[in-house]
Design an enzyme around this catalytic site. Sequence first.
Site, PDB file in Angstrom:
ATOM      1  N   GLU A   1      30.299  29.124  93.983  1.00 53.60           N
ATOM      2  CA  GLU A   1      29.238  28.429  94.594  1.00 53.60           C
ATOM      3  C   GLU A   1      29.196  28.287  96.146  1.00 53.60           C
ATOM      4  O   GLU A   1      28.294  28.173  96.632  1.00 53.60           O
ATOM      5  CB  GLU A   1      28.964  27.161  93.854  1.00 53.60           C
ATOM      6  CG  GLU A   1      28.540  27.015  92.476  1.00 53.60           C
ATOM      7  CD  GLU A   1      28.375  25.729  91.738  1.00 53.60           C
ATOM      8  OE1 GLU A   1      29.600  25.490  91.171  1.00 53.60           O
ATOM      9  OE2 GLU A   1      27.389  25.058  91.492  1.00 53.60           O
TER      10      GLU A   1
ATOM     11  N   ARG B   1      25.851  20.895  99.724  1.00 55.55           N
ATOM     12  CA  ARG B   1      25.330  21.371  98.329  1.00 55.55           C
ATOM     13  C   ARG B   1      24.296  19.870  98.287  1.00 55.55           C
ATOM     14  O   ARG B   1      24.932  19.026  98.075  1.00 55.55           O
ATOM     15  CB  ARG B   1      26.402  21.210  97.448  1.00 55.55           C
ATOM     16  CG  ARG B   1      25.927  21.532  95.976  1.00 55.55           C
ATOM     17  CD  ARG B   1      26.757  21.546  95.044  1.00 55.55           C
ATOM     18  NE  ARG B   1      26.077  21.865  93.601  1.00 55.55           N
ATOM     19  CZ  ARG B   1      26.754  21.296  92.356  1.00 55.55           C
ATOM     20  NH1 ARG B   1      27.929  20.876  92.543  1.00 55.55           N
ATOM     21  NH2 ARG B   1      25.956  21.397  91.230  1.00 55.55           N
TER      22      ARG B   1
ATOM     23  N   ARG C   1      28.359  14.202  79.289  1.00 54.40           N
ATOM     24  CA  ARG C   1      26.936  14.178  79.096  1.00 54.40           C
ATOM     25  C   ARG C   1      26.438  14.436  77.692  1.00 54.40           C
ATOM     26  O   ARG C   1      27.004  15.422  77.233  1.00 54.40           O
ATOM     27  CB  ARG C   1      26.045  14.734  80.215  1.00 54.40           C
ATOM     28  CG  ARG C   1      26.496  14.378  81.614  1.00 54.40           C
ATOM     29  CD  ARG C   1      25.311  15.103  82.645  1.00 54.40           C
ATOM     30  NE  ARG C   1      26.152  15.087  83.965  1.00 54.40           N
ATOM     31  CZ  ARG C   1      26.177  16.406  84.739  1.00 54.40           C
ATOM     32  NH1 ARG C   1      25.688  17.247  84.482  1.00 54.40           N
ATOM     33  NH2 ARG C   1      26.730  16.080  85.757  1.00 54.40           N
TER      34      ARG C   1
ATOM     35  N   GLY D   1      34.232  26.800  84.629  1.00 55.98           N
ATOM     36  CA  GLY D   1      35.592  26.546  83.966  1.00 55.98           C
ATOM     37  C   GLY D   1      35.731  26.775  82.374  1.00 55.98           C
ATOM     38  O   GLY D   1      36.794  27.465  82.136  1.00 55.98           O
ATOM     39  N   VAL D   2      34.740  26.410  81.638  1.00 61.58           N
ATOM     40  CA  VAL D   2      35.129  26.790  80.158  1.00 61.58           C
ATOM     41  C   VAL D   2      34.589  28.131  80.076  1.00 61.58           C
ATOM     42  O   VAL D   2      35.335  29.026  79.277  1.00 61.58           O
ATOM     43  CB  VAL D   2      34.160  26.151  79.263  1.00 61.58           C
ATOM     44  CG1 VAL D   2      34.201  26.091  77.811  1.00 61.58           C
ATOM     45  CG2 VAL D   2      34.497  24.267  79.671  1.00 61.58           C
ATOM     46  N   GLY D   3      33.615  28.598  80.520  1.00 61.26           N
ATOM     47  CA  GLY D   3      32.989  29.994  80.263  1.00 61.26           C
ATOM     48  C   GLY D   3      33.864  30.970  80.815  1.00 61.26           C
ATOM     49  O   GLY D   3      33.974  32.011  80.092  1.00 61.26           O
TER      50      GLY D   3
ATOM     51  N   ASN E   1      30.725  19.599  99.463  1.00 63.56           N
ATOM     52  CA  ASN E   1      30.035  19.132  98.268  1.00 63.56           C
ATOM     53  C   ASN E   1      30.414  17.859  98.097  1.00 63.56           C
ATOM     54  O   ASN E   1      31.406  17.433  97.448  1.00 63.56           O
ATOM     55  CB  ASN E   1      30.543  20.092  97.056  1.00 63.56           C
ATOM     56  CG  ASN E   1      29.864  19.598  95.896  1.00 63.56           C
ATOM     57  OD1 ASN E   1      29.145  18.766  95.714  1.00 63.56           O
ATOM     58  ND2 ASN E   1      30.188  20.496  94.729  1.00 63.56           N
TER      59      ASN E   1
ATOM     60  N   GLY F   1      30.985  24.451  82.648  1.00 59.92           N
ATOM     61  CA  GLY F   1      31.921  23.677  83.403  1.00 59.92           C
ATOM     62  C   GLY F   1      31.978  22.293  82.674  1.00 59.92           C
ATOM     63  O   GLY F   1      31.745  22.273  81.454  1.00 59.92           O
TER      64      GLY F   1
ATOM     65  N   PHE G   1      38.419  21.014  77.830  1.00 59.85           N
ATOM     66  CA  PHE G   1      38.530  21.802  76.851  1.00 59.85           C
ATOM     67  C   PHE G   1      40.142  22.231  76.301  1.00 59.85           C
ATOM     68  O   PHE G   1      40.416  22.573  75.315  1.00 59.85           O
ATOM     69  CB  PHE G   1      37.901  23.036  77.027  1.00 59.85           C
ATOM     70  CG  PHE G   1      36.373  22.796  76.396  1.00 59.85           C
ATOM     71  CD1 PHE G   1      35.654  21.881  77.199  1.00 59.85           C
ATOM     72  CD2 PHE G   1      35.805  23.238  75.532  1.00 59.85           C
ATOM     73  CE1 PHE G   1      33.981  21.668  76.869  1.00 59.85           C
ATOM     74  CE2 PHE G   1      34.505  23.032  74.775  1.00 59.85           C
ATOM     75  CZ  PHE G   1      33.664  22.323  75.592  1.00 59.85           C
TER      76      PHE G   1
ATOM     77  N   HIS H   1      22.297  23.431  89.126  1.00 57.55           N
ATOM     78  CA  HIS H   1      23.244  24.461  88.980  1.00 57.55           C
ATOM     79  C   HIS H   1      22.750  25.886  89.714  1.00 57.55           C
ATOM     80  O   HIS H   1      23.149  26.880  89.308  1.00 57.55           O
ATOM     81  CB  HIS H   1      23.980  24.765  87.635  1.00 57.55           C
ATOM     82  CG  HIS H   1      24.700  23.798  87.242  1.00 57.55           C
ATOM     83  ND1 HIS H   1      24.978  23.539  85.768  1.00 57.55           N
ATOM     84  CD2 HIS H   1      25.613  22.932  87.797  1.00 57.55           C
ATOM     85  CE1 HIS H   1      26.001  22.601  85.661  1.00 57.55           C
ATOM     86  NE2 HIS H   1      26.157  22.049  86.950  1.00 57.55           N
TER      87      HIS H   1
END
Length: 403
Positions: free
Chosen positions: A389, A96, A246, A335-337, A15, A215, A288, A185
């Site tokens: 992924e 990727r 973003r 990551g966050v989820g 990637n 993420g 986060f 994604h």
Amino acid sequence: MTSLATAHDTVLVLNSGSSSVKYQLVDPVDGTPLASGLVERIGEDTGVVTHKHDGSVTKREQPIKNHTEALEVVLALFDEVGPNLAEAHIVAVGHRVVQGADVFAGPTLIDDQVQQDIAALSPLAPLHNPPNVEGIAVGRRLLAEVPHVAVFDTSFFRTLPPAAYTYALRKDVAEKYSVRRYGAHGTSHEFVSQEAARVLGRDAAELNTIVLHLGNGASASAVRGGVAVETSMGLTPLEGLVMGTRTGDIDPAVVFHLARNAGMDIEQIDHLFNKESGIKGLSGENDFRELHKLIAAGNEDAKLALDVYIHRLRKYIGAYFAVLGHVDVIAFTAGVGENDHVVRELVLEGLEPMGIEIDPAKNEPRSGDARIISTEQSRTTVMVVPTNEELAIARQVVDVISA
Ligand code: AMP
């Protein structure tokens, strides 16, 4: 991690970003990562390489001029630390690629023409496709003995209906410049929607699912019976949810306003929207874990950043309920989820009238496994489903080379 004693075939997944290369050597059958790592700060004074194998972590700091040097360092680490690539049964390298547009419907064996065609899509993904192509060029040169396959972030969203992918922009302009929504994604959304069904012992074709990939980049998708029908990212990964750096959705007139009044040119606005905005732009932090610390210390900017992030997510969830009609599963990932139970709770708080009820006793504990976090009564099953992924790419690569 396991050693190669019982060697299966492996796929090396690459990637390549503008200043980084993430890699994993993975068994595409059982998903075992035999080695993984990250080269960061390519082109800066000091580059950093982190290589993980067999439970050990090797870290190197040295200047890494470009992607060629990055991959050379990685291959040298495989030689030194292991696993030995000559014995790793690498059957292919998977790359990727963010933007396949309507040129690539699915994973594709790379030859010179394909490489050129991916490069030609760079205007549609100026931040992503150029480094992806660089990684492909270097990979094909240094690992010339195996096939290379491109796996596109956009493929899963090729099924979006025209009503979802069309911008209300003058038709001739949109057509001439390929301006439409492509999503991104996709590899993760596809993997997570299927994995959620597998964990529930259901067929993906029976389920309507909302996937929330949260993420550093963040996107949502609506998947009807295994088929993607809507997603939050658009022409580029800038549209949609609030992300680490973003903006996500923003009135396009902000661009005109800044160009006319702030003396900013297009490159500066591009940088501002993609790299200096989102959670970071609002609070100074994009991680986060740091954001929560700031909030705990009473930082108002951090609190507002989280509020904006949650508000945007809730709007998308409401919209996707309307798109799907009914929703069997909401799956949090990335990551966050996967890690932030506070975000999960805030996103779905008070939605009991919609049939969504989280169980705090299931939501709060940390775990690396896919799991249900809703109550027995919840009409919509809420899940945490770790994304993978690399494994998803490796499987698509194997499909291509065995076809
Ligand atoms: P990803 O892009 O999927 O690798 O996600 C990276 C982001 O996940 C980081 O920038 C953090 O914001 C977030 N993250 C990672 N670990 C945690 C955690 N334990 N708690 C909250 N957020 C986390």
